[in-house]
Every structure is written in structure tokens, then in C-alpha cells.
Design a protein around this motif. Structure first.
Motif, short mmCIF file in Angstrom:
data_model
loop_
_atom_site.label_atom_id
_atom_site.label_comp_id
_atom_site.label_asym_id
_atom_site.label_seq_id
_atom_site.Cartn_x
_atom_site.Cartn_y
_atom_site.Cartn_z
N ARG A 29 0.98 -1.34 0.03
CA ARG A 29 0.05 0.08 0.14
C ARG A 29 0.85 1.13 -0.10
NH1 ARG A 29 -3.78 3.57 -1.10
NH2 ARG A 29 -4.07 5.21 0.55
N ASP A 30 0.76 2.17 -1.21
CA ASP A 30 1.51 3.45 -1.07
C ASP A 30 0.74 4.61 -0.72
OD1 ASP A 30 2.88 5.24 -2.08
OD2 ASP A 30 1.89 5.38 -4.07
N THR A 31 1.22 5.17 0.46
CA THR A 31 0.11 6.31 1.04
C THR A 31 0.93 7.56 0.77
OG1 THR A 31 2.01 6.19 2.93
CG2 THR A 31 -0.04 4.96 3.09
N ASN A 32 2.10 7.63 -0.05
CA ASN A 32 2.30 9.10 -0.38
C ASN A 32 2.30 9.35 -1.80
OD1 ASN A 32 4.69 7.69 -0.87
ND2 ASN A 32 6.06 9.00 -0.10
N GLY A 33 1.84 8.37 -2.39
CA GLY A 33 1.48 8.44 -4.16
C GLY A 33 2.71 8.49 -4.91
N ASP A 34 3.86 7.89 -4.36
CA ASP A 34 4.94 7.72 -5.24
C ASP A 34 4.89 6.53 -5.99
OD1 ASP A 34 5.74 5.80 -3.31
OD2 ASP A 34 7.62 7.00 -3.00
N GLY A 35 4.21 5.75 -5.97
CA GLY A 35 4.14 4.45 -6.67
C GLY A 35 4.66 3.36 -5.96
N HIS A 36 5.24 3.60 -4.97
CA HIS A 36 5.91 2.45 -4.05
C HIS A 36 4.99 2.34 -2.77
CE1 HIS A 36 9.56 2.27 -6.58
NE2 HIS A 36 9.16 3.52 -7.10
N GLY A 37 4.86 0.98 -2.50
CA GLY A 37 4.25 0.82 -1.21
C GLY A 37 5.25 1.22 -0.20
N ASP A 38 4.83 1.34 1.15
CA ASP A 38 5.70 1.89 2.25
C ASP A 38 5.11 1.54 3.45
OD1 ASP A 38 3.40 3.88 2.63
OD2 ASP A 38 4.33 4.83 0.90
N LEU A 39 5.94 1.76 4.62
CA LEU A 39 5.56 1.33 6.02
C LEU A 39 4.21 1.72 6.52
CD1 LEU A 39 9.23 1.00 7.82
CD2 LEU A 39 7.62 -0.96 6.73
CA CA Z 1 5.21 5.06 -1.16
#
Ligand code: CA
Ligand code: GLC
Length: 553
Positions: A29-39
Motif C-alpha cells: 500500500r502506497d500512502t504518499n503517491g510515489d507508486g511504491h508501497g511503504d511502511l
Molecule cells: Ca510510497
């Protein structure tokens, strides 16, 4: 296949009771919209996991890495990759997961570092560097040839010449993943420090990468030719990795880590990636059953055909080979070349995916779900050319089983708001969490309800297990003291299992219309249908025996 009732797992080896859920963090799940999932995305979707009923998350590597092998080339062992977040985000995740009684397991890569790790930068800067001994170096032969015939897992020679210092260095995977030298006591000390760093931070355990490659033969004897009993990869490369890894000294290191893991309360899990051809090669990694790994990766199970005959053979062989007090782990999908069970085993058929989950979640041992298994997520159709992310030369492209989690229909699949996710999200007809949560007959509803049942009946977790006779194509096994019966029909035709001595009630069926059905002596199954049955009448011979033993005691 007897249970050991003297073994109390509640405060101790918690992983024996756990359902483990493996997240590939870049795709969750990507929360900051950069296309990469994150913690932060893992935190955001914890409620999905709490609802599903999992007990522990294993995250694929989250440490800083130039991503030549997507995190399996680590440049700093005690930090978080900036794409994924910060140590503070990780602390938040540990806390938020803990509130939901979910533990966090990280991925540790002790066999090799990134070529951008400060140890390797220092080591290659100068032959006299104090870090030179962290890696494996050899001067070229007079003809300039590498020191021996060793090949790496990605098919290339395991040696690369370092032009600057004029020596070859060893790498079991990409040239950008120089092999650590476990013959150096300084390397061992570094990893004890790293383990404590994470365990002190509330991390509940480590999945340990490529453990079979940890210790190489110190005298660099050549690898022999591959034989029939070797892994498919070794057979393809024509070489058995006999000397480039798997040296007996490995076990001394695992025992040392286990002492560290056991010094914590509760003990920390050591879950080894033991990539070996047979379960007989797997068994030694458990030591005496309590002094080495807590769980070991079962590659033969993963490589098995989805047939009653093959599955039964591998499971029985596993149980027979492991020390009696050891505990198996079962996984059916990976981020590696084996890919997802919904494709490899089930060819995208949701009914077959439910059968696979029934198997995984009711065998005796710890089930390891790979993200998306719960919705029957399939491998992506390969993304060739510019979309390709994995640079490793593997038999099967690994990107296809690393694509974003399918949360909801629509662009971005609920994974990202970015128009450019790091790997493509699936097409419109792919299964999603949102749709399946609303559908009582879905793979997701089945998975969740089965985990709930598993939690309610401890015999399904720690009780004994034994296979019982079944017609061709059907796998049938009992759990507990004949309390539960699981049956799956993996054959192409309907089948009837005859149980002339026991009635039962269906606790859950892969076809949910069968839930709560009362069964007498005949259990009929459609192709790719499975049932979990609570038995209500014991075979007469057995109850006679228990009456007798009751009198005797
Ligand atoms: Ca992200
Ligand atoms: C393990 C990982 C794989 C990685 C390799 C090297 O097999 O699962 O993804 O490429 O180790 O670290």
C-alpha cells in the motif's frame, strides 16, 4: 505424527500457533503517491490483517538498498529504506501491530551485502583495509582465470575481478551482492549486534535469507556436477552447490543466533530460508529441534504438484525427516521464481485456491500466507521490456509475483494514487479485497472463516495429524485425536470418501453451501472441493481401546 502435549507454546514458541503473513512492502500500500508501497501503508492496512486473523507479518527486506536485487542487497543493516519510510515509521508499525496482537518479523540477509555497503566500499578500496577480510578475495590464476568453477544462483560465474585491487571477489547472486566471509569472526560479531538491534526494537523474529549459502568451503574446492537429486536450478546449471555453500559450520552460527533469540521474552523467531532439494537436507537446520531454526522454508513442498499423491508424499516425508520436537512451516507462494499458488497450483480457479488454503491452514505446522493468497491472487502476465524491474536472470520472471496488492477495483487497485505504480496493477477482472469481502462464497471469506475456526479449535493447530485412506485424487487427513477430518478432491472427477464408522458436521466447505451439513458414512466431493469436518462418532475399535486404556489408568 503425534502431537507433543507436554509442549506449551503459549508463552514460548509462539510461532507454532501462528498464521504468518508475508508482505512484499513495496507492493502492499502506497500512502504518499510515489507508486511504491511503504511502511505507513502497512500500518494503514493492518485492520485487514487483524480481520483476517493473522498473528505475524513477515516483511521482505526494508533496509536501505540500491535495489539491484530489490532489498536483498543491503547497504545498511540498521536503518529503513527511504522509499519505505524511517525507523520511526517502523516503531509505529511495531506498536500499531502490537495493539492488534500481530508480531512483526523482518528479513535479514547475512550471506551477502550490497556492493554499496560501507564494508565493501572500504574492503575494495585497498588490499590492506581492515574490512578486506569481511569478503572473500583471491588473486587470479596465472592465466587470469577465476579461482574455481563456482556458479551463482543467477547462472553466472560466482567470481568478479575487482580491477582496482586486482583480485576476484565471491558473490553467490549478482556481482553487486558480494559474499560475506563467515570465516571471519568479525562478520559473525557484526550480525550478533544487528540481531540484537532489531530484537531490542521489538521485532519478533527474522526470516533469514539464503541460509544454505552462508558458509562456503574455505579451501574453495570445486563444485561437483549436478545429479538427479539436486534442485531444478542446480540441474539446469549442471552444478551442485556443494562447496560454494552449505558447510557444516553454518550450524554453529545458527545455534549462536538461537541463543540470542531465546534470551528475549517471548523468544524471537528464527525462520530460515533453507533452499534445499529435499526435506532430508532441511532437517539438519532444525538442530535437535530446539537449538537451531524455529521454522525452516520447505522448498520441496512448494515445488510439489498439486495432486493428492505428491502432496501427501512431501508432507509425510517432512514429518518423518524432522526431529520429533521440530515444527514444520508450509508456504505455497513466493516473491521468487516459484510464484503464486493461485497460478502454479490452481491455474486461476478460485475453487482450487480455496482447496489450497484448506490444505495450508490445516496441516500440522505454521502456515505462511503470501500477500494476495487470501484472495486467490495470480501471477501477473509477464511485463517485458521497459516495465521490467528484476534484473536477475531467473528461470521464471520474478516481477510477476511481486505486483501490487489488489485492494479494490479501479485505477491503482487501491494500492496507489500514482498513475505510475512501480509494477503494474492488474486488469479489471482481477480479484480484489473489497469485492471479495462482500461475497460470502469468495476465496477471502473462506480464508477468513477458516482461520477463525482454526483459532477456535486448538486441535487444528497443535493436534496430531495423520493421513487416512481416500480414493485416487483425494487427500484426507485427520487432526487431533480423530476429532477433525479434512478432505480435498484434487482430481478431475467427483469422488466419494467412505467413512463407515464416523459421522460428522461440516465446519466449513470450499463450497459454502455445504457448511453445517451433517454427514453420515459417505462424503461426496466435486472436483476441487474440500471440506473440514468435525467428527462426532469414533470408530468402534478405537473407542474400545480408549475404554480399555481408561480402565488401565
Ligand atoms: Ca510510497
Ligand atoms: C533469496 C531471496 C531472493 C534473493 C536471494 C538473494 O533467495 O528470496 O529474492 O534474490 O535470496 O538474496
Amino acid at each position: 505424527m503425534n502431537s507433543d502435549p507436554s509442549r506449551d507454546t503459549s508463552g514460548g514458541e509462539w510461532w507454532r500457533d501462528a498464521v504468518v503473513y508475508n508482505i512484499y512492502p513495496r507492493s502492499w500500500r502506497d500512502t504518499n503517491g510515489d507508486g511504491h508501497g511503504d511502511l505507513s501503508g502497512v500500518v494503514e492496512r493492518l485492520d485487514h490483517l487483524a480481520w483476517l486473523g493473522v498473528d505475524a507479518i513477515w516483511l521482505n527486506p526494508i533496509m536501505p538498498s540500491p535495489n539491484r536485487d530489490w532489498g536483498y542487497d543491503i547497504a545498511d543493516y540498521t536503518a529503513v529504506h527511504p522509499d519505505l519510510g524511517t525507523l520511526a515509521d517502523l516503531d509505529l508499525l511495531v506498536e500499531a501491530a502490537g495493539q492488534r496482537r500481530i508480531r512483526l518479523v523482518l528479513d535479514l540477509v547475512p550471506s551477502h551485502t550490497s556492493d554499496e555497503h560501507p564494508w565493501f566500499r572500504a574492503a575494495r578500496s585497498d588490499r590492506g583495509s581492515p574490512f578486506r577480510e569481511y569478503y572473500v578475495w583471491r588473486t587470479p590464476g596465472t592465466d587470469g582465470a577465476p579461482p574455481n568453477n563456482w556458479l551463482g544462483y543467477f547462472g553466472q560465474p560466482a567470481w568478479t575481478l575487482d580491477e582496482r585491487t586486482g583480485e576476484y571477489y565471491l558473490h553467490t547472486f549478482l556481482p553487486q551482492q558480494p559474499k560475506l566471509n563467515w570465516w571471519s569472526s568479525r562478520v559473525a560479531e557484526e550480525f550478533e549486534r544487528i540481531l540484537r538491534f532489531w530484537f531490542d526494537r521489538g521485532i519478533s523474529g527474522m526470516r533469514i535469507d539464503a541460509l544454505q549459502t552462508l558458509v562456503h568451503d574455505r579451501t574453495l574446492r570445486p563444485n561437483p556436477a549436478a545429479g538427479d537429486r539436486d534442485t531444478p536450478l542446480e540441474r539446469r546449471l549442471g552444478q551442485r552447490f556443494l562447496r560454494s555453500g552449505a558447510q557444516p559450520e553454518t550450524h554453529g552460527f545458527i545455534r549462536g543466533w538461537r541463543r540470542i533469540a531465546d534470551s528475549y521474552t517471548p523468544p524471537r523467531l528464527l525462520f530460515g530460508e533453507t533452499w534445499v532439494p529435499s526435506v532430508d537436507d532441511l532437517a539438519p537446520y532444525y538442530g535437535d529441534g530446539s537449538d537451531e531454526l524455529g521454522l525452516a522454508w520447505n522448498l520441496p513442498f512448494l515445488g510439489c504438484d498439486f495432486t493428492a499423491r505428491s502432496l501427501r508424499a512431501v508432507v509425510e516425508r517432512t514429518v518423518a525427516a524432522l526431529p520429533p520436537s521440530a515444527w514444520p512451516a508450509w508456504a505455497m507462494s513466493t516473491h521468487d521464481g516459484e510464484g503464486r499458488a493461485a497460478t502454479r497450483w490452481c491455474h486461476g480457479d478460485p475453487a482450487a485456491a480455496r482447496c489450497a488454503l484448506l490444505l495450508l491452514l490445516t496441516l500440522r505446522g505454521t502456515p505462511i500466507l503470501y500477500y494476495g493468497d487470501e484472495i486467490g491472487m495470480t501471477d501477473a502476465v509477464d511485463t517485458p521490456g521497459s516495465g521490467r524491474r528484476d534484473t536477475a536472470e531467473t528461470a521464471a520472471p520474478r516481477d510477476r509475483s511481486r505486483t501490487p496488492m489488489q485492494w479494490a477495483p479501479g485505477p491503482g487497485a487501491g494500492f496507489t494514487s500514482s498513475p505510475r505504480p512501480w509494477l503494474p496493477v492488474p486488469g479489471a477482472d482481477a480479484p480484489t479485497v473489497v469485492e471479495q469481502r462482500a461475497a460470502p462464497g469468495s476465496v477471502l471469506s473462506f480464508c477468513r472463516d477458516l482461520i477463525t475456526i482454526r483459532r477456535r479449535h486448538h486441535e487444528l493447530v497443535s493436534g496430531a495429524m495423520r493421513f487416512v485412506p481416500a480414493p485416487e485424487g483425494v487427500l484426507a487427513w485427520e487432526r487431533g485425536d480423530g476429532d477433525f477430518l479434512a478432505v480435498v478432491n484434487l482430481g478431475p472427477a467427483p469422488a466419494v470418501v467412505t467413512r463407515d464408522t464416523a459421522d460428522g458436521e461440516v465446519l466449513i466447505g470450499t463450497d459454502r453451501h455445504r457448511d453445517h451439513q451433517t454427514l453420515t458414512d459417505q462424503v461426496s466431493l466435486a472436483p476441487y472441493e474440500g471440506l473440514l469436518i468435525r467428527l462426532t462418532r469414533r470408530p468402534a475399535a478405537d473407542s474400545d481401546r480408549s475404554r480399555e486404556s481408561g480402565r488401565a489408568s
